[in-house]
Design a protein around this motif. Structure first.
Motif, PDB file in Angstrom:
ATOM      1  N   SER A  25       0.827  -1.200   0.000  1.00 29.23           N
ATOM      2  CA  SER A  25       0.000   0.000   0.000  1.00 29.23           C
ATOM      3  C   SER A  25       0.862   1.252   0.000  1.00 29.23           C
ATOM      4  N   LEU A  26       1.970   1.230   0.728  1.00 30.46           N
ATOM      5  CA  LEU A  26       2.865   2.385   0.755  1.00 30.46           C
ATOM      6  C   LEU A  26       3.572   2.572  -0.583  1.00 30.46           C
ATOM      7  N   LEU A  30       3.171   5.864  -2.978  1.00 31.96           N
ATOM      8  CA  LEU A  30       4.309   6.669  -3.435  1.00 31.96           C
ATOM      9  C   LEU A  30       4.299   6.818  -4.954  1.00 31.96           C
ATOM     10  N   LEU A  76      12.666   1.053   4.873  1.00 33.85           N
ATOM     11  CA  LEU A  76      11.382   0.890   5.536  1.00 33.85           C
ATOM     12  C   LEU A  76      11.233  -0.573   5.927  1.00 33.85           C
ATOM     13  N   PRO A 129       1.113   2.579  11.054  1.00 30.20           N
ATOM     14  CA  PRO A 129      -0.021   2.804  10.155  1.00 30.20           C
ATOM     15  C   PRO A 129      -1.140   1.824  10.486  1.00 30.20           C
ATOM     16  N   ALA A 133      -4.830   2.130   5.212  1.00 33.81           N
ATOM     17  CA  ALA A 133      -3.754   2.595   4.338  1.00 33.81           C
ATOM     18  C   ALA A 133      -3.819   1.906   2.981  1.00 33.81           C
ATOM     19  N   SER A 140      -1.252   7.282  10.425  1.00 42.73           N
ATOM     20  CA  SER A 140      -0.022   6.728  10.996  1.00 42.73           C
ATOM     21  C   SER A 140       0.483   7.620  12.118  1.00 42.73           C
ATOM     22  N   LEU A 159       6.727   9.307   3.115  1.00 41.68           N
ATOM     23  CA  LEU A 159       6.459   7.879   2.910  1.00 41.68           C
ATOM     24  C   LEU A 159       5.125   7.467   3.532  1.00 41.68           C
ATOM     25  N   LEU A 160       4.901   7.857   4.777  1.00 38.48           N
ATOM     26  CA  LEU A 160       3.682   7.416   5.455  1.00 38.48           C
ATOM     27  C   LEU A 160       2.456   8.185   4.995  1.00 38.48           C
ATOM     28  N   SER A 162       1.755   8.860   2.103  1.00 41.04           N
ATOM     29  CA  SER A 162       1.260   8.250   0.866  1.00 41.04           C
ATOM     30  C   SER A 162       0.086   7.315   1.125  1.00 41.04           C
ATOM     31  N   ALA A 163      -0.125   6.960   2.389  1.00 43.64           N
ATOM     32  CA  ALA A 163      -1.217   6.056   2.733  1.00 43.64           C
ATOM     33  C   ALA A 163      -2.275   6.710   3.609  1.00 43.64           C
ATOM     34  N   THR A 166      -0.913  11.718   8.921  1.00 46.18           N
ATOM     35  CA  THR A 166       0.183  11.405   9.836  1.00 46.18           C
ATOM     36  C   THR A 166       0.074  12.266  11.088  1.00 46.18           C
TER      37      THR A 166
END
Length: 281
Positions: A25-26, A30, A76, A129, A133, A140, A159-160, A162-163, A166
């Motif tokens: 999913s991440l 991205l 990651l 997360p 996501a 997250s 990065l986070l 993208s889902a 935050t």
């Protein structure tokens, strides 16, 4: 308000260690936000998962973590807590030389443990997360250790985000509560949905009607919470007419101990996160 940048920052080369659902999913998030797939690598021992990631997103895939991290700026770590120590210790020499930003999404594993396993003085972001996501609708919680600079925070957030949304958590002790509330939280909603469907069928509603009525109620209520800006208690008050059907149901929930039961469940999940940390040290 939780931060979610509209355009990706420069994340350099990112290596995902583990290619399961959350990593997928991440990666997908991205790529959808404009990150060049050539700058994303994934280490995954299962050939079918590697092939799917390469075919769907055009990213580079590897069987072994040591090959994926070579030259990567960000790692990651998306493996299970039970195997995290072994993976980190295998990569510790590379981490000491390359000084990457290491982001972990493993429940219960602390930044101090990751730092130690990676050889010391590692820039570590602990992230939690949740499964929405997979739809780009997650949230997250993030905690950075003292070795993470502003650039590292920006990369982790990109990065986070993208889902989904935050939230930065300054006190790492609270990350176990984040896990209990939002990391595990979707399961609580799914359980409530199950219970409502079962009750609807018990009242005589056909299964397909029960499913549609309950699902759309959950979706609609979630949208009202997210979009109205009102507190949950106020929204509840507005739909609870004195002496009406909703009041009868809400009073039953309250007299049955719903609030203390939810508090006890989240406390137990929080404690379990700490137990996972101790068990894998």
């Amino acid at each position: 308000m939780p931060a979610q940048p509209s355009a990706p920052a420069d994340t350099g080369i990112t290596a995902f260690i583990g290619g399961g659902n959350m990593a997928r999913s991440l990666v997908g998030g991205l790529v959808a936000r404009g990150v060049d797939p050539v700058r994303i690598r994934v280490a995954e021992p299962v050939a079918a998962l590697r092939d799917a990631l390469a075919g769907d997103f055009g990213v580079q895939v590897f069987e072994h973590a040591r090959d994926a991290v070579a030259g990567a700026d960000t790692w990651l770590l998306a493996v299970k807590p039970q195997v995290m120590r072994g993976i980190c210790e295998e990569l510790a020499a590379t981490a000491r030389d390359a000084r990457p930003l290491a982001i972990s999404i493993a429940a219960g594993i602390t930044a101090a443990q990751l730092d130690r396993w990676l050889g010391g003085s590692a820039a570590v972001v602990r992230a939690m997360p949740n499964t929405p996501a997979l739809l780009g609708a997650g949230v997250s919680g993030l905690h950075a250790n003292r070795h993470v600079d502003g650039d590292g925070r920006a990369r982790a957030e990109t990065l986070l985000a993208s889902a989904g949304a935050t939230v930065w958590i300054d006190d790492e002790v609270l990350m176990d509560a984040v896990t209990a509330v939002s990391g595990s939280g979707p399961a609580y909603v799914f359980l409530l949905t199950e219970a409502m469907e079962d009750a609807a069928r018990a009242q005589g509603l056909p299964a397909d009607a029960a499913r549609t009525l309950v699902l759309q109620t959950i979706v609609g209520a979630a949208r009202m919470l997210a979009e109205s800006g009102e507190a949950p208690a106020e929204l509840r008050r507005r739909v609870t007419s004195p002496g009406g059907t909703t009041q009868a149901a809400v009073e039953t929930f309250e007299s049955g101990g719903l609030r203390p039961l939810v508090a006890a469940a989240i406390d137990r999940a929080t404690v379990r996160g700490r137990e996972l940390s101790a068990a894998n040290d």
